[in-house]
Design a protein around this motif. Sequence first.
Motif, PDB file in Angstrom:
ATOM      1  N   CYS A  38     -15.878 -27.866 -36.005  1.00 53.01           N
ATOM      2  CA  CYS A  38     -14.795 -27.934 -36.978  1.00 53.01           C
ATOM      3  C   CYS A  38     -13.519 -28.329 -36.236  1.00 53.01           C
ATOM      4  O   CYS A  38     -13.365 -28.037 -35.054  1.00 53.01           O
ATOM      5  N   THR A  40     -10.832 -26.958 -36.437  1.00 53.28           N
ATOM      6  CA  THR A  40     -10.241 -25.701 -35.967  1.00 53.28           C
ATOM      7  C   THR A  40     -10.662 -25.403 -34.528  1.00 53.28           C
ATOM      8  O   THR A  40      -9.886 -24.864 -33.742  1.00 53.28           O
ATOM      9  N   HIS A  60     -17.763 -21.794 -35.253  1.00 53.58           N
ATOM     10  CA  HIS A  60     -17.855 -20.872 -36.389  1.00 53.58           C
ATOM     11  C   HIS A  60     -18.636 -21.507 -37.541  1.00 53.58           C
ATOM     12  O   HIS A  60     -18.383 -21.244 -38.710  1.00 53.58           O
ATOM     13  N   GLU A  61     -19.546 -22.387 -37.166  1.00 45.84           N
ATOM     14  CA  GLU A  61     -20.491 -22.943 -38.151  1.00 45.84           C
ATOM     15  C   GLU A  61     -21.874 -22.848 -37.511  1.00 45.84           C
ATOM     16  O   GLU A  61     -22.597 -23.828 -37.404  1.00 45.84           O
ATOM     17  N   CYS A 147     -18.194 -23.486 -42.962  1.00 45.25           N
ATOM     18  CA  CYS A 147     -16.718 -23.526 -42.921  1.00 45.25           C
ATOM     19  C   CYS A 147     -16.182 -24.585 -43.879  1.00 45.25           C
ATOM     20  O   CYS A 147     -15.536 -24.272 -44.851  1.00 45.25           O
TER      21      CYS A 147
HETATM   22 ZN   LIG Z   1     -13.735 -24.348 -39.491  1.00 44.18          ZN
END
Ligand SMILES: [Zn+2]
Length: 230
Positions: A38, A40, A60-61, A147
Motif C-alpha cells: 500500500c 501507506t 498491512h495487506e 486495505c
Molecule cells: Zn493501506
Amino acid sequence: MQAYQVTEHGKPLERRQVAKPIPTGHQVLAKTTVSGVCHTDVHVAAGDWGTLKLPLTPGHEGVGVVEAVGSEVTTIKIGDRIGVAWLGSSCMDCYLCKDGRENMCENQKQTGFVQDGSFAEYFIADERFAAKIPSGVSDAEAAPVLCAGVTSYKALRMANAPAGARIVIAGACGGLGHLAIQYAKAMGYEVIALDVFDEAKEVMTKELGADFIINLGRREKVSCRKAQFH
Ligand SMILES: [Zn+2]
Ligand SMILES: [Zn+2]
C-alpha cells in the motif's frame, strides 16, 4: 524468520533474520502467503508519519495460514486462512470502540506501523480484527481488499447514495480507485471516473466498468464510453 524491514527512514527495506513471533492472548500467528503493498507502506518507510518503531516490518495487506494461536483465541483455529489489515487492534473499551468506531480509537495499534506487519514469513494478527478469507477468493485477490478494498468500500457505504445515482471516483485508476469502480458498479451506481489517464489506464478503467471517464491530464475534459456527457 526472514522479514523485510525499515531500519532507517528513506533507505530501501532490508532483508533481515528476525525472531519468529509467539502469539499471546487473542493473537494468532500466520504463515504469510501473500502481502499487498500500500502507498501507506511507502509513507511509513519514508518516516512521513514519524517513528514509532524501528526496525519495523511494514505490510498491512497480509494473507496467511494460521499456524499457532494465543491462549484466549476462540474464533480462529490452526489452518484457517486469514488476513491482517491496517487496524491491528484497538482498546475495545473507549467510547469510540464501544460505538463501533474502533478505527478512531486513540489506542489503536496499526499493523506495519506500531507493530510489525506482513512483509515477513510470518505475521501476528488479533483474532478480533483479523479477516477470515472465504474459500473461492485467492490469496492474491484478498490481499488488496484488506486495505484499499475496505477503504473504498466504506466510502461508498458512507456516501449512502441511492442505487442508480451517479458516483464520482477521484483517482479512479489508483489502488483504491480501481476497486471503488468495481464496488460502485456492483452497487448499481453510474460511475464517473476522474484521473490523469494514459492509454493503458483508460483501457483498464473502461474494462472495470466505468461509465464515463474525465481525463484531467488532457485539455479536452471528457471522453465517454456510452454517451455524451454534458
Ligand atoms: Zn493501506
Ligand atoms: Zn478504543
